[in-house]
Design an enzyme around this catalytic site. Sequence first.
Site, mmCIF file in Angstrom:
data_model
loop_
_atom_site.group_PDB
_atom_site.id
_atom_site.type_symbol
_atom_site.label_atom_id
_atom_site.label_comp_id
_atom_site.label_asym_id
_atom_site.label_seq_id
_atom_site.Cartn_x
_atom_site.Cartn_y
_atom_site.Cartn_z
ATOM 1 N N GLY A 19 0.797 -1.217 0.000
ATOM 2 C CA GLY A 19 0.000 0.000 0.000
ATOM 3 C C GLY A 19 0.827 1.262 0.000
ATOM 4 O O GLY A 19 1.987 1.285 -0.393
ATOM 5 N N ASN B 226 -5.340 -7.552 -6.562
ATOM 6 C CA ASN B 226 -4.922 -7.625 -5.149
ATOM 7 C C ASN B 226 -3.700 -6.725 -4.962
ATOM 8 O O ASN B 226 -2.592 -7.067 -5.383
ATOM 9 C CB ASN B 226 -4.589 -9.069 -4.759
ATOM 10 C CG ASN B 226 -5.783 -9.993 -4.897
ATOM 11 O OD1 ASN B 226 -6.893 -9.634 -4.518
ATOM 12 N ND2 ASN B 226 -5.563 -11.156 -5.491
ATOM 13 N N LEU B 227 -3.908 -5.572 -4.344
ATOM 14 C CA LEU B 227 -2.897 -4.527 -4.272
ATOM 15 C C LEU B 227 -1.537 -5.034 -3.793
ATOM 16 O O LEU B 227 -1.425 -5.599 -2.701
ATOM 17 C CB LEU B 227 -3.379 -3.417 -3.330
ATOM 18 C CG LEU B 227 -2.507 -2.169 -3.261
ATOM 19 C CD1 LEU B 227 -2.449 -1.467 -4.615
ATOM 20 C CD2 LEU B 227 -2.998 -1.233 -2.178
ATOM 21 N N ASP B 228 -0.531 -4.828 -4.650
ATOM 22 C CA ASP B 228 0.865 -5.165 -4.327
ATOM 23 C C ASP B 228 1.044 -6.633 -3.976
ATOM 24 O O ASP B 228 1.968 -6.996 -3.241
ATOM 25 C CB ASP B 228 1.372 -4.269 -3.182
ATOM 26 C CG ASP B 228 1.343 -2.798 -3.588
ATOM 27 O OD1 ASP B 228 1.110 -1.961 -2.711
ATOM 28 O OD2 ASP B 228 1.527 -2.517 -4.789
ATOM 29 N N GLU B 229 0.166 -7.503 -4.506
ATOM 30 C CA GLU B 229 0.296 -8.943 -4.249
ATOM 31 C C GLU B 229 0.496 -9.736 -5.527
ATOM 32 O O GLU B 229 0.419 -10.966 -5.534
ATOM 33 C CB GLU B 229 -0.956 -9.454 -3.507
ATOM 34 C CG GLU B 229 -1.097 -8.904 -2.098
ATOM 35 C CD GLU B 229 -2.235 -9.555 -1.315
ATOM 36 O OE1 GLU B 229 -2.402 -9.222 -0.140
ATOM 37 O OE2 GLU B 229 -2.954 -10.408 -1.910
#
Length: 280
Positions: A197, A222-225
């Site tokens: 994030g 999926n944020l930053d995943e």
Amino acid sequence: MHQLILTFSCDDTAGIVHAVTGAIVACQGNILELQQFSSTDTGRFFMRVEIDVPTAPEEFRAAIAQVATRFAATWAVVPAGVPTRTLVLVSKAAGPLNDLLFHVRAGDLPIEIPLILSNHEQLGRLAHYHGIPFEHHAVLPDSKPAFENRIRQAVDELGIDLVVLARYMQILSPELCTDLAGRVINIHHSFLPGFKGANPYRQAHERGVKLIGATAHFVTSNLDEGPIIEQNVHRVDHSATVAELTSIGQGLESDTLTSAVRLFAEKRIFLDGIRTVIFH
Ligand SMILES: Nc1nc2c(c(=O)[nH]1)N[C@@H](CN(C=O)c1ccc(C(=O)N[C@@H](CCC(=O)O)C(=O)O)cc1)CN2
């Protein structure tokens, strides 16, 4: 002679390398580089081959297609040295963009950048210096869909192969992530999976880390995943302020993103579930 790059992945089994190299020999091809990996986690096989062939690429493709059918493989044969057409999205941070532009000009990053899109104006002068078209579109909650439609339009009209988020600080919609799956690389300014994030350097400082890092990854909803492509770290200590962590991180972010873009452009990245296989 034609220098070609073959990428080939399928369910692992015996005889794949023999069959592929047999097809190469049948086309009088000379193997310049061959790397393979069998993933015991997923049961998948991955191979990347650089070949010199005297036959026309179409004839070579036809020979490989027969092998690919036999193994139900995902494959591609592309000419070596064709630059990857890359759309770059930025916000305010200049480091990663500057590094990409430096290496393109230096001739050691095989991409071409026909357009830079941004939600801020600051980096327009840098784009202009490099003679690259730059568009500023203010992105607010109600204008995000319009900006994402501009991204789609640019990808289609400019024949874009890769979209790079060079510290672009807006979250892409799930729809756009689906539309561009496997073709968007982001540089996150932490050693993921830590500190996802916004404001990762502040998060790291508050946690008292002894290493900071940067991670280049494919973008998913999926944020930053998304699948990790490249990472680098740097040792720090208790005395480093957030500003000092940010300054140290600049170089990490730039080096990591440029390395990941180069790997993509050289067809060295394979997706293996939520992970990647990288043939350096
Ligand atoms: N769908 C995805 N979009 C993006 C990803 C991703 O993995 N999946 N990575 C980010 C990059 N990023 C950290 O590296 C990041 C960027 C922005 C935010 C965020 O909270 N943004 C706010 C607005 C911030 C602003 O306007 O200044 C928001 O979008 O609401 C978190 C992490 C890039 N996009």
